[in-house]
Design an enzyme around this catalytic site. Sequence first.
Site, short mmCIF file in Angstrom:
data_model
loop_
_atom_site.label_atom_id
_atom_site.label_comp_id
_atom_site.label_asym_id
_atom_site.label_seq_id
_atom_site.Cartn_x
_atom_site.Cartn_y
_atom_site.Cartn_z
N GLU A 1 4.77 -5.89 3.56
CA GLU A 1 3.60 -5.64 2.72
C GLU A 1 3.14 -6.59 1.92
O GLU A 1 3.73 -7.53 1.41
CB GLU A 1 3.98 -4.35 1.71
CG GLU A 1 4.42 -3.22 2.29
CD GLU A 1 5.40 -2.38 1.52
OE1 GLU A 1 6.04 -1.34 2.14
OE2 GLU A 1 5.17 -2.17 0.39
N LEU B 1 2.20 0.78 4.49
CA LEU B 1 3.08 0.69 3.21
C LEU B 1 4.34 1.85 3.53
O LEU B 1 4.10 2.91 3.27
CB LEU B 1 2.39 1.29 2.02
CG LEU B 1 2.46 0.89 0.53
CD1 LEU B 1 1.79 1.17 -0.40
CD2 LEU B 1 4.13 1.33 0.22
N GLU C 1 8.58 1.48 3.95
CA GLU C 1 9.65 0.26 4.42
C GLU C 1 10.48 0.71 5.59
O GLU C 1 10.83 -0.18 6.36
CB GLU C 1 10.64 0.09 2.95
CG GLU C 1 10.06 -0.48 1.69
CD GLU C 1 8.99 0.26 0.91
OE1 GLU C 1 8.68 1.30 1.17
OE2 GLU C 1 8.18 -0.23 0.41
N PHE D 1 10.23 -5.52 -3.15
CA PHE D 1 11.29 -5.47 -4.19
C PHE D 1 12.55 -4.82 -3.80
O PHE D 1 12.61 -3.90 -3.26
CB PHE D 1 10.75 -4.86 -5.50
CG PHE D 1 9.56 -5.69 -6.22
CD1 PHE D 1 8.29 -5.69 -5.89
CD2 PHE D 1 10.20 -6.43 -7.32
CE1 PHE D 1 7.25 -6.59 -6.65
CE2 PHE D 1 9.17 -7.63 -7.65
CZ PHE D 1 7.77 -7.59 -7.50
N ASP D 2 13.58 -5.21 -4.50
CA ASP D 2 14.89 -4.79 -4.21
C ASP D 2 15.12 -3.12 -4.43
O ASP D 2 15.70 -2.35 -3.60
CB ASP D 2 15.98 -5.29 -5.31
CG ASP D 2 15.17 -5.30 -6.43
OD1 ASP D 2 15.19 -6.51 -7.09
OD2 ASP D 2 15.09 -4.65 -7.47
N PHE E 1 12.97 -1.02 -3.68
CA PHE E 1 12.14 -0.57 -2.72
C PHE E 1 12.84 -0.37 -1.22
O PHE E 1 12.42 0.04 -0.51
CB PHE E 1 10.71 -0.97 -2.68
CG PHE E 1 10.06 -0.94 -3.93
CD1 PHE E 1 9.14 -1.91 -4.13
CD2 PHE E 1 10.06 0.22 -4.67
CE1 PHE E 1 8.41 -1.86 -5.36
CE2 PHE E 1 9.36 0.22 -5.84
CZ PHE E 1 8.53 -0.82 -6.17
N PRO F 1 14.25 3.38 0.99
CA PRO F 1 13.49 4.18 2.05
C PRO F 1 13.88 3.45 3.52
O PRO F 1 13.88 4.22 4.49
CB PRO F 1 12.14 4.05 1.89
CG PRO F 1 11.73 3.85 0.58
CD PRO F 1 13.05 2.99 -0.02
N HIS G 1 12.56 -2.74 -10.05
CA HIS G 1 12.03 -4.33 -9.77
C HIS G 1 13.26 -5.21 -10.31
O HIS G 1 13.00 -6.56 -10.32
CB HIS G 1 10.77 -4.69 -10.48
CG HIS G 1 9.60 -3.96 -9.94
ND1 HIS G 1 9.62 -2.62 -10.10
CD2 HIS G 1 8.66 -4.48 -9.22
CE1 HIS G 1 8.51 -2.20 -9.48
NE2 HIS G 1 7.53 -3.32 -9.22
#
Lengths: 325, 366, 443
Positions: free
Chosen positions: A29, A58, A60, A83-84, A86, A89, A129
């Site tokens: 992304e 968008l 993951e 980011f970690d 995220f 999914p 985050h």
Amino acid sequence: MATLTMAKALNEGLRSAMERDPKVLIMGEDVGRLGGVFRVTDGLQKDFGEDRVIDTPLAESGIIGTAVGLAIRGFRPVCEIQFDGFVFPAFDQIVSQVARMHYRSAGHVKMPLTIRIPYGGGIGAVEHHSESPETYFAHTAGLKVLTCSHPADAFTMIQPAIACDDPIVFFEPKRRYWDKADVDPDVAASASCWSAEVAREGTTATLITYGPSVRTCLDAAAAAESDGQDLEVVDLRALSPIDWETVFASVRKTQHAVVVSEAPLFASLAAEIAARITEHCFYSLEAPVLRVGGASTPYPASRVEEDFLPDLDRVLDAVDRALGW
Amino acid sequence: MTEALLPQPSEGPDFVQLLTPEGERVEHPDYSLDVTDDEVRGLYRDLVLVRRIDTEATALQRQGELGLWASLLGQEAAQVGAGRSLSEGDFAFPTYREHGVAYCKGVDPVTLLGLFRGTSQGGWDPQDHGFALYTIVIGSQTLHATGYAMGMQRDGGSGAVMAFFGDGASSQGDVNEAFVWASVFNAPVVFFCQNNQWAISEPLEKQTRIPLYQRAQGFGFPGVRVDGNDVLAVLAVTRAALARARDGDGPLLIEAYTYRMGAHTTSDDPTRYRLAAELETWKLKDPIERVKAYLSRRGAGDAEFFAAVDAESDALAAHVRAGCLALPDPDPLTMFDHVYAGGSSLLDEEREQMSTYLASFAEAAR
Amino acid sequence: MADFALPDLGEGLTEAEILRWLVAVGDRVTLNQPIVEVETAKAAVEIPSPYAGVVKTLHHSAGDTIDVGAPLISFDVEGESGTVRPEGEQPAEFLVGSGPKPSARTRRARVAPVAPMPPVVTQADRPQPARVAAAAVGERAERLVAQVHVLAKPPVRKLARDLGVDLRVISGTGAHATITRADVEAAAAGVPSPGGARSPVGAVIDVDPATRERRIPIKGVRKATAAAMVQSAFTAPQVSEFVTVDVTPMMELVTRLRAHPDFDGIAVSPLLLVARSLVLAIARHPMINSSWDDEAQEIVVKDYINLGIATATERGLIVPNIKDAGRLSLPELGAALNRLVASARAGRATPSDLSRGTVTITNVGVFGVDTGTPILNPGEAAILCFGAVRDQPWVHEGRIEIRNVTQLAVTFDHRIVDGQLGSEFLADVAGQLADPWQLVTWR
């Protein structure tokens, strides 16, 4: 030799990898036009085109799942999870598919993916985050896990990671993205990323650490000199597989070991390290292997994160406890 | 892989508009709205206050008082229109940008600030105002909303649920799963998508090949696109959708076509990926200006009224600012609170150790 | 006066470049009025004024790159605008919001001593966890520590295992009663530990009325001694030879030596002369003073005589030795004997005293016993057993007379010492005791 931030060093490493191998793709992304929210992929879409540097929808799970398909087709995807927090999914695709494809296919299908994830806290961010999810991935057979701690390593480690035929989760300590250091662009890309590095030699005790905590430990070692302690700092660099030889040699020398990482303490990777050191270095240990980590809670509101994360004082507190055992 | 593969909506049945950007009332065949001058004045006031909360919070971030802020600039009408349709028994599941909906539901804006200041992870009780906690992981809340709606079906609740998400979120698996669940269970949930055209740097075309409101058809429920900058149209459409859901007719997707005038968050720099010209185009469609023009033209709003609203927004801004600065830094030991409902001996131990450790220093670190 | 530092403008940025100032010194600014445009690694942003007031100082110029947290601008702030931070409160020098804060480089001072982590013991039926007061945590550590059976660090455990020492019987002299390396070494040499709390020999064990038996645990010195005996007995083929000797002249010499000024303060006993005889006999038969090194397949013949004297103590049998006994004069040997026996009986024999012996005398005569078949001290090739000196009828110069008679026995390692050597050695010792003048003329 250039003085680069870690973000820039990664950028240069990615660029080299893409120049070397036309099968390398970057996907994620905001990685293309924006160049990534941390600018790690800055300028790459402009130079390599939209077919190779892909702004994805968008999702993951979609990023990793489609990367699996691309890999089966013979490409070498470098996926970015923004980011970690995220990555979850995508966790199913990573654990159920990426990690097992080689095994499932009896070696016929390789998964040469690199999944880049900015991780760790200490930047005053909102929820999700500042995570340290590396334990989940180190625990998953079929995956390899790397993490750089400084710009030079960022540059040299990302390249063999991409070239590796096994899937690699590559953790980048985001609080160190703006750290600057000299990076030699001519260092061979084949420099090993699998060995731990003794970042600081010492004799009193060994600090075993990785990623964002390496600098914390080096600062702690510097501060400890005035207490008459000569600390050795081992930067693991590879979290799976771990370079046990370097770790054990250090612990046998100093006879005291403290493992430091940001991840919540309970059942973290540090626990595996402690267990294995105890087993292999038992007769050398003057104290149990101590672990310094985050509290065993979800990552807290950022106003208290400085107390959650291991800092210089907590590291040295653990060293004192080990030496006083 | 270029832009403009999606037709720009301007008018017609696929674009519900009741108030033009110039402030003129127009009719739509499917949606009508009877609204008094007083009510429009109220909506105007809502829009101005919501914008002011947002700009004050943005300033506070620039001044270092908030770590981050997700601005809703440009989306006020979408949120006020939807927010004012929600009644007492209805429940809202926001993303992290629905400060306008929060305002309409009666949530004090200062309540939202802790999350962005880093003094809490949210920390409010959703049952207080029927407003769930902010969800930063994209799209997760749509499943929560659908489940909540299924709960209402099973315990005799008479309300409906509104699930908020953006154009980017429509790509997430969770959102599509929510559509599946909502449709097969006929759940009383209205999916309200604020299509603000951008997911950080990715334009709408990166997420979809068709207008988003048409996605619903594939899942078996209706979709409608509304001018997200037209508070009257949003009000009309959301009222109808919520009534329909409360009546047991199931889910509906509303695409509020709007624009993210600011950055994704204060960490973002939109000049890197979008043109100033686009921004200028959307300034002409400002949601507040058109209402002001409407009120002025029909004599329903004079200088005194507008000045009073401005003064009220100043006061609200001051409240937000003072509230922000007064948010207490939490004690470090609070990090161990509420991890479990039933407590944890491990965490008790860790809390004890940290307490002893912190007390062992001559001076506090911070 | 209010200062405003450069805040972090997005997720951990560390610095920013000032692009241009939007205000000048002396300008009156309102709250949130844009005052400066800066560029970070991520974005170019305008920063709105946090105060209403008059610009007093611009701390940097356009083009400067400054760190997050560095002073940016100072204002003379209006008295009361309702939105200005209360007087006296300055913005934090470091960023209030996000960003990697400068990390500490030095330790913060501690007031409390560092406490070792108590070993965590989770009980299966642990009740609702109670908050343990900080002071009680240390006490709990002590209690838990005491419950653990053996306290020795891994390197010490390894040493104990290598030396064949049972840690369960040792009292530790380290912190928290841990057993130290020195404690293990002392135990290996058979020295009673200074703590003394775990002496199994002195422990009173009651008869079990059911079985009418008393079970004494096999531990400590007894165990170590037993192990040594077994090892010795079943490793070296041991042969004993005996001789009966008229030692009347030797006993007369003892009396005369006791009166001699050179032996003032020295307790002279027959044992002294037996020791002296042994030493001289070894000089003539060096193979007696050797050991069998099976691993190296070598017999190690020693040029020094570390003479061990088997001594009965409260804790059992120990064998301290006199180092280099062959180089001592008779008075020196006497003094050494005195010291050795006294310290051993008092429990003060050191590990050094108890190691590296090369030959041993066991004195069974003090118990009124004639002789025996002593077992070799492991690592030695011979052991001399000296029995009671009795008045017995003896043929002396052709007539039956009452003489001082004793028996000597020697056990030797038959791998090293054959019958001839053993016999000659024993006869040598016996001969010296029968004719003490040999002690003077030889050597």
